[in-house]
Motif scaffolding. Structure first.
Motif, PDB file in Angstrom:
ATOM      1  N   ALA A   1      -6.524  15.956  -0.298  1.00 37.96           N
ATOM      2  CA  ALA A   1      -7.859  15.396  -0.518  1.00 37.96           C
ATOM      3  C   ALA A   1      -7.890  13.905  -0.178  1.00 37.96           C
ATOM      4  CB  ALA A   1      -8.288  15.621  -1.957  1.00 37.96           C
ATOM      5  N   ILE A   2      -6.824  13.194  -0.541  1.00 42.60           N
ATOM      6  CA  ILE A   2      -6.744  11.768  -0.219  1.00 42.60           C
ATOM      7  C   ILE A   2      -6.720  11.576   1.298  1.00 42.60           C
ATOM      8  CG2 ILE A   2      -5.308   9.693  -0.390  1.00 42.60           C
ATOM      9  CD1 ILE A   2      -4.349  10.735  -3.115  1.00 42.60           C
ATOM     10  N   ASN A   3      -5.931  12.397   1.990  1.00 44.21           N
ATOM     11  CA  ASN A   3      -5.867  12.305   3.442  1.00 44.21           C
ATOM     12  C   ASN A   3      -7.200  12.652   4.089  1.00 44.21           C
ATOM     13  OD1 ASN A   3      -3.389  11.251   4.042  1.00 44.21           O
ATOM     14  ND2 ASN A   3      -2.355  13.218   4.275  1.00 44.21           N
ATOM     15  N   THR A   4      -7.939  13.568   3.491  1.00 43.77           N
ATOM     16  CA  THR A   4      -9.267  13.887   4.009  1.00 43.77           C
ATOM     17  C   THR A   4     -10.171  12.667   3.929  1.00 43.77           C
ATOM     18  OG1 THR A   4      -9.046  16.192   3.314  1.00 43.77           O
ATOM     19  CG2 THR A   4     -11.269  15.400   3.753  1.00 43.77           C
ATOM     20  N   LEU A   5     -10.149  11.999   2.789  1.00 42.65           N
ATOM     21  CA  LEU A   5     -10.939  10.780   2.623  1.00 42.65           C
ATOM     22  C   LEU A   5     -10.502   9.709   3.614  1.00 42.65           C
ATOM     23  CD1 LEU A   5     -13.069   9.200   1.028  1.00 42.65           C
ATOM     24  CD2 LEU A   5     -11.269   8.551  -0.585  1.00 42.65           C
ATOM     25  N   ILE A   6      -9.185   9.603   3.839  1.00 39.02           N
ATOM     26  CA  ILE A   6      -8.670   8.599   4.778  1.00 39.02           C
ATOM     27  C   ILE A   6      -9.179   8.867   6.189  1.00 39.02           C
ATOM     28  CG2 ILE A   6      -6.556   7.858   5.964  1.00 39.02           C
ATOM     29  CD1 ILE A   6      -5.129   8.052   3.273  1.00 39.02           C
ATOM     30  N   LEU A   7      -9.104  10.116   6.642  1.00 37.70           N
ATOM     31  CA  LEU A   7      -9.544  10.412   8.007  1.00 37.70           C
ATOM     32  C   LEU A   7     -11.046  10.267   8.167  1.00 37.70           C
ATOM     33  CD1 LEU A   7      -7.509  13.354   9.575  1.00 37.70           C
ATOM     34  CD2 LEU A   7      -7.389  10.912  10.021  1.00 37.70           C
ATOM     35  N   LEU A   8     -11.812  10.693   7.161  1.00 40.80           N
ATOM     36  CA  LEU A   8     -13.258  10.521   7.250  1.00 40.80           C
ATOM     37  C   LEU A   8     -13.618   9.035   7.302  1.00 40.80           C
ATOM     38  CD1 LEU A   8     -14.547  13.236   4.739  1.00 40.80           C
ATOM     39  CD2 LEU A   8     -14.601  13.305   7.239  1.00 40.80           C
ATOM     40  N   THR A   9     -12.915   8.229   6.526  1.00 39.82           N
ATOM     41  CA  THR A   9     -13.152   6.786   6.552  1.00 39.82           C
ATOM     42  C   THR A   9     -12.777   6.198   7.908  1.00 39.82           C
ATOM     43  OG1 THR A   9     -12.677   6.666   4.180  1.00 39.82           O
ATOM     44  CG2 THR A   9     -12.643   4.595   5.408  1.00 39.82           C
ATOM     45  N   SER A  10     -11.684   6.689   8.492  1.00 41.12           N
ATOM     46  CA  SER A  10     -11.259   6.185   9.798  1.00 41.12           C
ATOM     47  C   SER A  10     -12.276   6.522  10.880  1.00 41.12           C
ATOM     48  CB  SER A  10      -9.889   6.751  10.163  1.00 41.12           C
ATOM     49  OG  SER A  10      -9.964   8.123  10.491  1.00 41.12           O
ATOM     50  N   GLY A  11     -12.952   7.664  10.736  1.00 40.94           N
ATOM     51  CA  GLY A  11     -14.016   7.993  11.684  1.00 40.94           C
ATOM     52  C   GLY A  11     -15.160   6.999  11.609  1.00 40.94           C
ATOM     53  N   VAL A  12     -15.441   6.502  10.386  1.00 43.39           N
ATOM     54  CA  VAL A  12     -16.489   5.492  10.209  1.00 43.39           C
ATOM     55  C   VAL A  12     -16.048   4.161  10.806  1.00 43.39           C
ATOM     56  CG1 VAL A  12     -17.813   4.175   8.510  1.00 43.39           C
ATOM     57  CG2 VAL A  12     -17.409   6.621   8.155  1.00 43.39           C
ATOM     58  N   THR A  13     -14.792   3.754  10.563  1.00 39.80           N
ATOM     59  CA  THR A  13     -14.328   2.450  11.041  1.00 39.80           C
ATOM     60  C   THR A  13     -14.241   2.395  12.565  1.00 39.80           C
ATOM     61  OG1 THR A  13     -12.022   3.157  10.718  1.00 39.80           O
ATOM     62  CG2 THR A  13     -13.070   1.937   8.924  1.00 39.80           C
TER      63      THR A  13
ATOM     64  N   GLY B   1      -4.863   5.531  10.065  1.00 35.38           N
ATOM     65  CA  GLY B   1      -4.161   6.606  10.774  1.00 35.38           C
ATOM     66  C   GLY B   1      -2.693   6.683  10.391  1.00 35.38           C
ATOM     67  N   PHE B   2      -2.012   5.549  10.393  1.00 34.80           N
ATOM     68  CA  PHE B   2      -0.593   5.565  10.033  1.00 34.80           C
ATOM     69  C   PHE B   2      -0.386   5.827   8.541  1.00 34.80           C
ATOM     70  CE2 PHE B   2      -0.034   3.139  14.080  1.00 34.80           C
ATOM     71  CZ  PHE B   2       0.859   4.025  14.679  1.00 34.80           C
ATOM     72  N   THR B   3      -1.356   5.441   7.709  1.00 26.97           N
ATOM     73  CA  THR B   3      -1.282   5.781   6.283  1.00 26.97           C
ATOM     74  C   THR B   3      -1.348   7.292   6.106  1.00 26.97           C
ATOM     75  OG1 THR B   3      -2.317   3.682   5.644  1.00 26.97           O
ATOM     76  CG2 THR B   3      -2.364   5.478   4.034  1.00 26.97           C
ATOM     77  N   PHE B   4      -2.227   7.937   6.859  1.00 24.32           N
ATOM     78  CA  PHE B   4      -2.326   9.394   6.822  1.00 24.32           C
ATOM     79  C   PHE B   4      -0.983  10.029   7.162  1.00 24.32           C
ATOM     80  CE2 PHE B   4      -2.792  13.454   8.891  1.00 24.32           C
ATOM     81  CZ  PHE B   4      -3.735  14.140   8.138  1.00 24.32           C
ATOM     82  N   VAL B   5      -0.357   9.560   8.234  1.00 27.02           N
ATOM     83  CA  VAL B   5       0.930  10.131   8.653  1.00 27.02           C
ATOM     84  C   VAL B   5       1.987   9.921   7.574  1.00 27.02           C
ATOM     85  CG1 VAL B   5       2.784   9.994  10.369  1.00 27.02           C
ATOM     86  CG2 VAL B   5       0.396   9.850  11.101  1.00 27.02           C
ATOM     87  N   GLY B   6       2.020   8.722   6.987  1.00 28.58           N
ATOM     88  CA  GLY B   6       2.990   8.456   5.930  1.00 28.58           C
ATOM     89  C   GLY B   6       2.810   9.366   4.730  1.00 28.58           C
ATOM     90  N   LEU B   7       1.561   9.590   4.321  1.00 31.14           N
ATOM     91  CA  LEU B   7       1.297  10.486   3.197  1.00 31.14           C
ATOM     92  C   LEU B   7       1.660  11.930   3.534  1.00 31.14           C
ATOM     93  CD1 LEU B   7      -2.082   9.073   1.788  1.00 31.14           C
ATOM     94  CD2 LEU B   7       0.180   8.988   0.714  1.00 31.14           C
ATOM     95  N   GLN B   8       1.458  12.313   4.782  1.00 29.03           N
ATOM     96  CA  GLN B   8       1.811  13.685   5.155  1.00 29.03           C
ATOM     97  C   GLN B   8       3.323  13.881   5.145  1.00 29.03           C
ATOM     98  OE1 GLN B   8       0.706  15.266   9.122  1.00 29.03           O
ATOM     99  NE2 GLN B   8      -0.151  16.997   7.988  1.00 29.03           N
ATOM    100  N   ILE B   9       4.077  12.876   5.553  1.00 26.67           N
ATOM    101  CA  ILE B   9       5.535  12.956   5.475  1.00 26.67           C
ATOM    102  C   ILE B   9       5.971  13.105   4.015  1.00 26.67           C
ATOM    103  CG2 ILE B   9       7.671  11.672   5.834  1.00 26.67           C
ATOM    104  CD1 ILE B   9       6.356  10.430   8.312  1.00 26.67           C
ATOM    105  N   TYR B  10       5.350  12.325   3.138  1.00 21.01           N
ATOM    106  CA  TYR B  10       5.655  12.446   1.705  1.00 21.01           C
ATOM    107  C   TYR B  10       5.287  13.836   1.198  1.00 21.01           C
ATOM    108  CZ  TYR B  10       5.340  11.784  -3.337  1.00 21.01           C
ATOM    109  OH  TYR B  10       5.477  11.936  -4.700  1.00 21.01           O
ATOM    110  N   GLU B  11       4.145  14.352   1.650  1.00 22.95           N
ATOM    111  CA  GLU B  11       3.707  15.685   1.237  1.00 22.95           C
ATOM    112  C   GLU B  11       4.716  16.749   1.674  1.00 22.95           C
ATOM    113  OE1 GLU B  11      -0.301  18.340   1.862  1.00 22.95           O
ATOM    114  OE2 GLU B  11       0.685  17.523   3.637  1.00 22.95           O
TER     115      GLU B  11
END
Length: 288
Positions: free
Chosen positions: A156-168, A195-205
């Motif tokens: 869910a956090i990554n979803t928010l991150i990507l949606l926000t990145s689409g806005v930025t 974008g890189f925050t998303f990747v980092g969180l996915q690695i942790y996931e």
């Protein structure tokens, strides 16, 4: 050096497509070998990824030099746009194949194995003791016991991150069209960071899924589809973040004008495509 002749653009012969094909084929072959227990496969995979990044660096540098030299005209711009459109279409079909496998397994195959529908009679011979529901890890739990990844955590956090990145990235595009370079650079910086925050969180996931949930490639069809879908998407986010980083560096160097900036637009198209794919992943892989 490439040459422009009026409306017709003639590029120089290039070895970069050959290197790209070699890198992609090597990545697929080495990853397949690693999944089948060949230990050297993971090292070959790392090497193949290195070749891919080398190709991106070399090919990007060549195209940027040609663009800044004024060799590209309207015919080249149309060619680039159609090339990017067809590339994204090919990516749509790529992910559609895995989403199709998920649908076939969960919504068609499982009811048949439970004895439902016209093909349900086969369960008597194929898997008479089948009583499980989705997710399944095969007959007699051959994939081992595992837990699924909860949707309302990191996904869910990554979803928010990507949606926000689409806005930025859209905000950065507006800045470029208004010739507001500060807005362009800030928007791109935020998008790259997200974008890189998303990747980092996915690695942790992934670490959490393997160590605490015992969710692995061998965890039946669910584990395979989970890592194939989310892993390939994560790879696309990584490549997209690198491309956005290149665009950011070019913006800092003064490249692009309000009317001529397809490199930015092409990467933005790709980024929005990555956003849409993730929404599908979040709904159909994590949530449902």
């Amino acid at each position: 050096m490439a040459h422009a002749h009026g409306e017709y653009y003639q590029p120089q012969p290039s070895y970069w497509p050959l290197i790209a094909s070699f890198a992609l084929f090597s990545m697929a072959a080495s990853f397949t070998a690693y999944l089948n227990g060949v230990e050297i496969g993971k090292y070959l995979l790392i090497a193949a990824i290195g070749v891919l990044f080398f190709m991106m660096y070399g090919w990007f540098r060549e195209v940027i030099r040609e663009s800044e030299a004024g060799l590209y005209n309207e015919q080249v711009d149309r060619s680039f746009r159609w090339g990017m459109i067809w590339f994204i279409i090919s990516e749509i079909f790529f992910f559609a194949a895995f989403f199709g496998a998920l649908y076939y397994t969960r919504d068609l195959t499982l009811p048949w194995l439970l004895g439902e529908g016209a093909k349900g009679v086969a369960h008597t011979f194929l898997w008479p003791e089948f009583t499980e529901v989705w997710p399944t890890n095969g007959p007699q739990s051959v994939g081992g016991e595992f837990e699924t990844m909860a949707a309302w955590g990191i996904p869910a956090i990554n979803t928010l991150i990507l949606l926000t990145s689409g806005v930025t990235v859209t905000w950065a595009h507006w800045g470029l069209k208004k010739d507001n370079r500060q807005q362009l650079i800030i928007g791109l910086f935020l998008t790259v960071a997200l974008g890189f925050t998303f990747v980092g969180l996915q690695i942790y996931e992934y670490g959490h899924a393997m160590d605490e949930l015992n969710l692995r490639f061998s965890s039946g069809i669910y584990g395979s589809l989970f890592y194939m879908l989310t892993g390939f998407h994560g790879f696309h986010v990584t490549v997209g973040s690198i491309m956005l980083l290149v665009v950011l560096f070019r913006s800092l160097a003064g490249h692009f004008t309000p009317k001529h900036h397809f490199a930015f637009e092409g990467v933005a198209w790709y980024w929005h495509f990555v956003d849409v794919v993730w929404l599908g992943l979040f709904i159909f892989v994590y949530w449902l």
